[in-house]
Every structure is written in C-alpha cells, then in structure tokens.
Design a protein around this motif. Structure first.
Motif, short mmCIF file in Angstrom:
data_model
loop_
_atom_site.label_atom_id
_atom_site.label_comp_id
_atom_site.label_asym_id
_atom_site.label_seq_id
_atom_site.Cartn_x
_atom_site.Cartn_y
_atom_site.Cartn_z
N ILE A 1 -85.25 31.29 61.24
CA ILE A 1 -84.67 32.66 60.81
C ILE A 1 -84.47 33.58 61.72
CG2 ILE A 1 -84.49 34.71 59.17
CD1 ILE A 1 -83.81 31.76 58.03
N PHE A 2 -85.63 34.21 62.49
CA PHE A 2 -85.85 35.11 63.56
C PHE A 2 -85.12 34.62 64.67
CE2 PHE A 2 -88.84 37.06 60.42
CZ PHE A 2 -88.43 38.41 60.53
N LEU A 3 -85.36 33.34 65.09
CA LEU A 3 -84.76 32.96 66.15
C LEU A 3 -83.05 33.02 66.04
CD1 LEU A 3 -85.36 32.20 69.18
CD2 LEU A 3 -85.36 29.57 68.15
N SER A 4 -82.56 32.68 64.93
CA SER A 4 -81.12 32.59 64.98
C SER A 4 -80.81 34.07 64.87
CB SER A 4 -80.74 31.99 63.33
OG SER A 4 -81.30 30.87 63.29
N LEU A 5 -81.61 35.09 64.08
CA LEU A 5 -81.22 36.44 64.29
C LEU A 5 -81.20 36.88 65.72
CD1 LEU A 5 -83.06 37.96 61.09
CD2 LEU A 5 -80.71 37.76 61.47
N ILE A 6 -82.24 36.57 66.47
CA ILE A 6 -82.30 37.00 67.94
C ILE A 6 -80.89 36.56 68.56
CG2 ILE A 6 -83.44 36.63 70.28
CD1 ILE A 6 -86.23 36.57 68.40
N MET A 7 -80.74 35.38 68.46
CA MET A 7 -79.58 34.78 69.13
C MET A 7 -78.34 35.55 68.68
SD MET A 7 -77.88 30.95 69.67
CE MET A 7 -77.09 30.63 68.19
N GLY A 8 -77.99 35.68 67.38
CA GLY A 8 -76.74 36.35 66.63
C GLY A 8 -76.87 37.79 67.42
N ALA A 9 -77.89 38.43 67.50
CA ALA A 9 -77.87 39.95 68.00
C ALA A 9 -77.61 40.03 69.48
CB ALA A 9 -79.21 40.69 67.44
N ALA A 10 -78.32 39.10 69.97
CA ALA A 10 -78.00 39.15 71.60
C ALA A 10 -76.58 38.81 71.82
CB ALA A 10 -78.86 37.81 72.14
N PHE A 11 -75.87 37.84 70.97
CA PHE A 11 -74.76 37.56 71.41
C PHE A 11 -73.65 38.82 70.99
CE2 PHE A 11 -75.54 33.43 72.36
CZ PHE A 11 -74.74 32.86 72.91
N SER A 12 -74.03 39.53 69.79
CA SER A 12 -73.45 40.65 69.15
C SER A 12 -73.51 41.93 70.31
CB SER A 12 -73.90 41.03 68.07
OG SER A 12 -73.64 42.19 67.45
N PHE A 13 -74.78 42.06 70.79
CA PHE A 13 -75.00 43.14 71.84
C PHE A 13 -73.86 42.92 73.17
CE2 PHE A 13 -77.22 44.56 75.60
CZ PHE A 13 -77.14 46.12 75.35
N TYR A 14 -73.68 41.48 73.62
CA TYR A 14 -72.82 41.23 74.67
C TYR A 14 -71.36 41.36 74.16
CZ TYR A 14 -70.45 38.54 78.25
OH TYR A 14 -69.51 38.35 79.34
N MET A 15 -71.05 41.35 72.93
CA MET A 15 -69.69 41.80 72.58
C MET A 15 -69.61 43.03 72.45
SD MET A 15 -68.80 38.80 69.56
CE MET A 15 -70.07 39.47 68.25
N LEU A 16 -70.57 43.68 72.00
CA LEU A 16 -70.47 45.26 72.34
C LEU A 16 -70.26 45.67 73.72
CD1 LEU A 16 -70.88 48.16 71.12
CD2 LEU A 16 -73.24 47.96 71.67
N TRP A 17 -70.96 45.01 74.68
CA TRP A 17 -70.82 45.52 76.06
C TRP A 17 -69.40 45.30 76.40
CZ3 TRP A 17 -70.11 42.39 80.41
CH2 TRP A 17 -70.16 43.09 81.81
N THR A 18 -68.76 44.02 76.14
CA THR A 18 -67.20 43.81 76.58
C THR A 18 -66.39 44.91 75.94
OG1 THR A 18 -67.13 42.09 74.79
CG2 THR A 18 -67.85 41.40 76.76
N MET A 19 -66.67 45.07 74.68
CA MET A 19 -65.82 46.11 73.91
C MET A 19 -65.93 47.53 74.75
SD MET A 19 -65.43 46.75 69.69
CE MET A 19 -67.58 46.73 69.59
N VAL A 20 -67.03 48.07 74.96
CA VAL A 20 -67.13 49.16 75.64
C VAL A 20 -66.44 49.06 77.07
CG1 VAL A 20 -68.70 50.71 77.02
CG2 VAL A 20 -69.21 50.14 74.63
N ARG A 21 -66.57 47.83 77.65
CA ARG A 21 -65.80 47.89 79.16
C ARG A 21 -64.59 47.91 79.15
NH1 ARG A 21 -67.25 42.56 82.09
NH2 ARG A 21 -65.47 41.74 80.72
N LEU B 1 -74.54 34.02 62.00
CA LEU B 1 -73.40 34.90 61.71
C LEU B 1 -73.83 36.15 61.36
CD1 LEU B 1 -71.10 32.47 59.81
CD2 LEU B 1 -70.75 33.36 62.27
N LEU B 2 -74.99 36.44 60.36
CA LEU B 2 -75.50 37.46 59.95
C LEU B 2 -75.89 38.43 61.55
CD1 LEU B 2 -77.63 36.63 57.04
CD2 LEU B 2 -75.28 37.81 57.08
N GLY B 3 -76.58 37.67 62.11
CA GLY B 3 -77.17 38.44 63.65
C GLY B 3 -75.83 39.14 64.56
N LEU B 4 -74.85 38.04 64.37
CA LEU B 4 -73.60 38.50 65.01
C LEU B 4 -72.92 39.84 64.51
CD1 LEU B 4 -71.61 35.12 65.66
CD2 LEU B 4 -72.36 36.74 67.35
N MET B 5 -73.51 40.25 63.42
CA MET B 5 -72.77 41.23 62.56
C MET B 5 -73.82 42.62 62.96
SD MET B 5 -71.12 40.02 59.03
CE MET B 5 -72.63 39.48 58.44
#
Length: 123
Positions: A34-54, A101-105
């Motif tokens: 569960i937590f590894l899935s959240l970590i991966m989803g949140a990390a990809f989510s953070f990358y998406m935030l960075w691309t959105m800001v860029r 998917l929850l981590g991506l959000m």
C-alpha cells in the motif's frame, strides 16, 4: 518571484512532507504494498505538478512575447499517469494499481488543502 513559483514552492514542501510520511509508513507498518504504491503514485503526481508549472511558465512567456504555445502538456501528464499504472500492473507483487491511482491524485488534494489554507490566512 511570480505567484506560480511561490505556489510551486509551497506545494513542493507539502509533497515532500507527504512522501516522507508515506516512506515512514512503508518502513514501519506491515502494509508495504500500500505505502509503496502511494509513494510511486505521489512521486509521479509530483512530476506531473512540475510539468504543469513548467508549461504555465512557458505559456506566460509566450503571452508576453506575443507568440503561440503549441501545447500545455496535457498529453504528457496523461502519459505519465499511464506509465505509473502500467508499472503497477507489471509488478503486482510490489504495487496495487488502485492505490497507485490514489497516489496520483495526491497533488490535487494538496492543491485544494493549500487553497483552503490560503483562504483562512487571508481572512
């Protein structure tokens, strides 16, 4: 410093804190998947935030110069989310696709919380 950069700095701090909490949860609790899935989803989510800001910064620069911008990077963000889900499906012993998917959000939840905090500060 522009408003979008200030917002990104605040959101970056929140995201790092959430990622640290997920890492602690992964290390301490028996819910590794569960937590590894959240970590991966949140990390990809953070990358998406960075691309959105860029892309927002590129849009602002293009508007100042009177040029057109080809894209805002929506396809890239969809591809990033798809990549995270594909990785989760490829390694089901490590990741749960629904939790990924929850981590991506995560970043969207952080944006809403930051917005509410800013409203309360300005009152």
């Amino acid at each position: 410093m522009s408003d979008i950069q200030n917002l990104f700095i605040r959101l970056r701090g929140y995201m790092f804190s959430i990622l640290a909490l997920f890492a602690i949860g992964w290390g301490v609790t028996p819910y590794k998947t569960i937590f590894l899935s959240l970590i991966m989803g949140a990390a990809f989510s953070f990358y998406m935030l960075w691309t959105m800001v860029r892309s927002q910064q590129k849009l602002a620069k293009a508007l100042k110069e009177g040029k057109k911008l080809r894209s805002l990077g929506t396809f890239t963000r969809f591809a990033i989310a798809l990549l995270a889900v594909i990785i989760a499906l490829e390694y089901p012993e490590l990741f749960d696709p629904i939790v990924v998917l929850l981590g991506l959000m995560t970043v969207y939840i952080v944006i809403v919380i930051d917005y509410l905090i800013q409203i309360l500060r300005n009152k």
